[in-house]
Scaffold this active site. Sequence first.
Site, PDB file in Angstrom:
ATOM      1  N   SER A 250       0.810  -1.227   0.000  1.00  0.00           N
ATOM      2  CA  SER A 250       0.000   0.000   0.000  1.00  0.00           C
ATOM      3  C   SER A 250       0.839   1.271   0.000  1.00  0.00           C
ATOM      4  O   SER A 250       0.312   2.346  -0.299  1.00  0.00           O
ATOM      5  CB  SER A 250      -0.935   0.013   1.210  1.00  0.00           C
ATOM      6  OG  SER A 250      -0.200   0.101   2.409  1.00  0.00           O
TER       7      SER A 250
ATOM      8  N   LYS B 238       0.655   4.730   6.927  1.00  0.00           N
ATOM      9  CA  LYS B 238       0.108   5.578   5.864  1.00  0.00           C
ATOM     10  C   LYS B 238       0.789   6.950   5.922  1.00  0.00           C
ATOM     11  O   LYS B 238       1.533   7.266   6.845  1.00  0.00           O
ATOM     12  CB  LYS B 238      -1.410   5.761   6.022  1.00  0.00           C
ATOM     13  CG  LYS B 238      -2.220   4.469   6.068  1.00  0.00           C
ATOM     14  CD  LYS B 238      -2.188   3.702   4.758  1.00  0.00           C
ATOM     15  CE  LYS B 238      -3.011   2.412   4.869  1.00  0.00           C
ATOM     16  NZ  LYS B 238      -2.907   1.583   3.642  1.00  0.00           N
TER      17      LYS B 238
END
Length: 316
Positions: free
Chosen positions: A130, A201
């Site tokens: 990701s 993230k």
Amino acid sequence: MDTDAQLSERDRSPAPEQGPEQGSRSACFSGRPSSGTEGSEQAEPAERTKRGAQPPEEPKELTGLQDQCVRPQEAAPRRQPSRLRRFGSWLGGGASALWHRPVLLLAACLAFALLLSAFVVQPFLIPSSSMENTLRVGDRVLVNKLAYRFGGPPRRGDVIVFDGTGSFLQSEPSENPVTGLIRGAGAALGLAEPAATDYIKRVIGVGGDRVTCCDKRGRIKVNGEPVDESYLFPGDAPSSDTFDIVVPEGKLWVMGDHRGRSRDSRDHLGEPGGGTVPVDKVIGRADWIAWPVGHWTALHRPRVFDRIPGAAGSHG
């Protein structure tokens, strides 16, 4: 009655021989070697004196033996252990020491590493794609846990590790306690994948920011300013979903760098919290890629976020 010739002949005759054990015992108990009965030992010097003959000298070896005689309990030497027994004792003690020292050293190093990971810097294994190409699967990043304790709250552009319980996950998945303990220790050392509740993230918006997608060129805007995200995975669009959200105070809007493979704030808009992550759930800031050696680098905050105007109540 013996004649003088017979006496002279008897004086010249040799005394009976004594064994070494008999002689030494006699010397120790009587003070001189024994060569017959006590009466004969006393009579012979008297007869020699009458004849004017000198008594024979005692042998030197027996004289020295008399000087060495001691009490029976002192004469017995202390028994020394055999070489084999001494070697076995040394080997057993040495093996025990060699066994315990590495174990204690390993335990101390492990305890130190766990304490360091818990409070200062934690290795974090990247479990998914990701965040490509910034972070690749299998990379180990070092998460600075002191970054926000002494350096202010998270800022736009930071790569953070956070606990997604209550935001990305509404309930913590069940896990066997023993397995969880082992996995937790391995994850704390960067040897195992992190818990299912831990995410990594990039911060796009902080409390008070308005984040929208997208402008005419397909760029995400923060407080009306478009962001040229050069760190995105090659070929990825900034977002395939449109959204317009004002980040609540004390919350963060986060997205992955590989937007086509990332489940981030966009995927949780309809859930409690609206996809934002509480600041107090942030574990730390990823500052370095430590492994593999070919990926060694520091993770810097992109300069593009410096142009973003601050919103009321924001900390960017």
